[in-house]
Design a protein around this motif. Sequence first.
Motif, PDB file in Angstrom:
ATOM      1  N   LEU A   1      20.944  99.315  32.505  1.00 28.64           N
ATOM      2  CA  LEU A   1      20.013  99.438  33.532  1.00 28.64           C
ATOM      3  C   LEU A   1      19.230  98.019  33.708  1.00 28.64           C
ATOM      4  O   LEU A   1      19.158  97.647  34.729  1.00 28.64           O
ATOM      5  CB  LEU A   1      19.210 100.560  33.284  1.00 28.64           C
ATOM      6  N   ALA A   2      18.784  97.367  32.787  1.00 24.47           N
ATOM      7  CA  ALA A   2      18.307  96.173  32.635  1.00 24.47           C
ATOM      8  C   ALA A   2      19.112  95.273  33.271  1.00 24.47           C
ATOM      9  O   ALA A   2      18.821  94.352  34.098  1.00 24.47           O
ATOM     10  CB  ALA A   2      17.606  95.905  31.471  1.00 24.47           C
TER      11      ALA A   2
ATOM     12  N   LYS B   1      20.354  91.710  37.842  1.00 25.20           N
ATOM     13  CA  LYS B   1      21.479  91.010  38.994  1.00 25.20           C
ATOM     14  C   LYS B   1      21.121  91.307  40.267  1.00 25.20           C
ATOM     15  O   LYS B   1      21.425  90.566  41.168  1.00 25.20           O
ATOM     16  CB  LYS B   1      22.952  91.536  38.619  1.00 25.20           C
ATOM     17  N   ALA B   2      20.458  92.347  40.689  1.00 24.08           N
ATOM     18  CA  ALA B   2      20.224  92.767  42.100  1.00 24.08           C
ATOM     19  C   ALA B   2      19.644  91.690  42.980  1.00 24.08           C
ATOM     20  O   ALA B   2      19.946  91.310  44.149  1.00 24.08           O
ATOM     21  CB  ALA B   2      19.627  94.074  42.224  1.00 24.08           C
ATOM     22  N   VAL B   3      18.450  91.134  42.522  1.00 29.08           N
ATOM     23  CA  VAL B   3      17.366  90.395  43.276  1.00 29.08           C
ATOM     24  C   VAL B   3      18.054  88.823  43.560  1.00 29.08           C
ATOM     25  O   VAL B   3      18.215  88.638  44.823  1.00 29.08           O
ATOM     26  CB  VAL B   3      16.069  90.462  42.747  1.00 29.08           C
TER      27      VAL B   3
ATOM     28  N   ASN C   1      14.692  98.405  44.422  1.00 25.98           N
ATOM     29  CA  ASN C   1      15.524  99.128  43.541  1.00 25.98           C
ATOM     30  C   ASN C   1      15.591  98.635  42.042  1.00 25.98           C
ATOM     31  O   ASN C   1      15.783  99.521  40.972  1.00 25.98           O
ATOM     32  CB  ASN C   1      17.048  99.041  43.923  1.00 25.98           C
ATOM     33  N   ALA C   2      15.194  97.464  41.821  1.00 23.73           N
ATOM     34  CA  ALA C   2      15.293  96.629  40.679  1.00 23.73           C
ATOM     35  C   ALA C   2      14.082  97.542  39.715  1.00 23.73           C
ATOM     36  O   ALA C   2      14.015  97.641  38.725  1.00 23.73           O
ATOM     37  CB  ALA C   2      15.101  95.331  40.850  1.00 23.73           C
ATOM     38  N   ARG C   3      12.845  97.633  40.689  1.00 21.45           N
ATOM     39  CA  ARG C   3      11.693  98.282  40.106  1.00 21.45           C
ATOM     40  C   ARG C   3      12.062  99.794  39.663  1.00 21.45           C
ATOM     41  O   ARG C   3      11.600 100.024  38.417  1.00 21.45           O
ATOM     42  CB  ARG C   3      10.540  98.173  41.213  1.00 21.45           C
TER      43      ARG C   3
ATOM     44  N   LYS D   1      13.482 103.441  34.936  1.00 21.44           N
ATOM     45  CA  LYS D   1      14.370 104.099  34.425  1.00 21.44           C
ATOM     46  C   LYS D   1      14.491 103.453  32.951  1.00 21.44           C
ATOM     47  O   LYS D   1      14.586 104.237  32.016  1.00 21.44           O
ATOM     48  CB  LYS D   1      15.819 104.092  35.062  1.00 21.44           C
ATOM     49  N   VAL D   2      14.462 102.266  32.741  1.00 24.34           N
ATOM     50  CA  VAL D   2      14.629 101.641  31.332  1.00 24.34           C
ATOM     51  C   VAL D   2      13.457 102.018  30.586  1.00 24.34           C
ATOM     52  O   VAL D   2      13.770 102.514  29.556  1.00 24.34           O
ATOM     53  CB  VAL D   2      14.747 100.235  31.665  1.00 24.34           C
ATOM     54  N   ALA D   3      12.345 101.849  31.046  1.00 28.07           N
ATOM     55  CA  ALA D   3      11.058 102.356  30.392  1.00 28.07           C
ATOM     56  C   ALA D   3      11.102 103.800  29.975  1.00 28.07           C
ATOM     57  O   ALA D   3      10.666 104.166  28.645  1.00 28.07           O
ATOM     58  CB  ALA D   3       9.758 101.896  31.322  1.00 28.07           C
ATOM     59  N   ASP D   4      11.813 104.684  30.980  1.00 26.31           N
ATOM     60  CA  ASP D   4      11.750 106.047  30.494  1.00 26.31           C
ATOM     61  C   ASP D   4      12.849 106.603  29.534  1.00 26.31           C
ATOM     62  O   ASP D   4      12.413 107.183  28.472  1.00 26.31           O
ATOM     63  CB  ASP D   4      12.124 106.830  31.734  1.00 26.31           C
TER      64      ASP D   4
END
Length: 139
Positions: free
Chosen positions: A52-53, A58-60, A105-107, A112-115
Amino acid sequence: MRGKVGLVIGLAAGYVLGSRAGRERYEQIKAQTDKVWNLDGVQKQVDKAKDLAADAAKAVPGALWDGANKVTRAVTQKGSAGEKLDAAVDAGKESSAEVKKAAANARKDAEKVADAAEQAADEAAKAAEKAERSSSGEN
């Protein structure tokens, strides 16, 4: 929930670093920690967080690059200076919206990564408690 995980990690680190129990107890704790870290459930969550990270990272930049290309194409097209300016402004607005969407979306991916990391920490804490109970003879 995140406070609990931080507290458990802090207490464990404090105990290990400040313990007078000596090297033997440190080695026991380290061995249990390694066992927990290598559990399939924990490693699944770690891999999920890494994936996920990587996607979020890559997105931004991709959206920024695409936006710069659109503005450049708009400026280099045929037409009067006013038409080029209008096309560049329109492309800039469109690109700005795309970058904003990619950042949002990156946020979400970061959350999700934090969860996932929190879930892995919870699983690790439960496994550590279970290992501690089994090594001390409790049920």
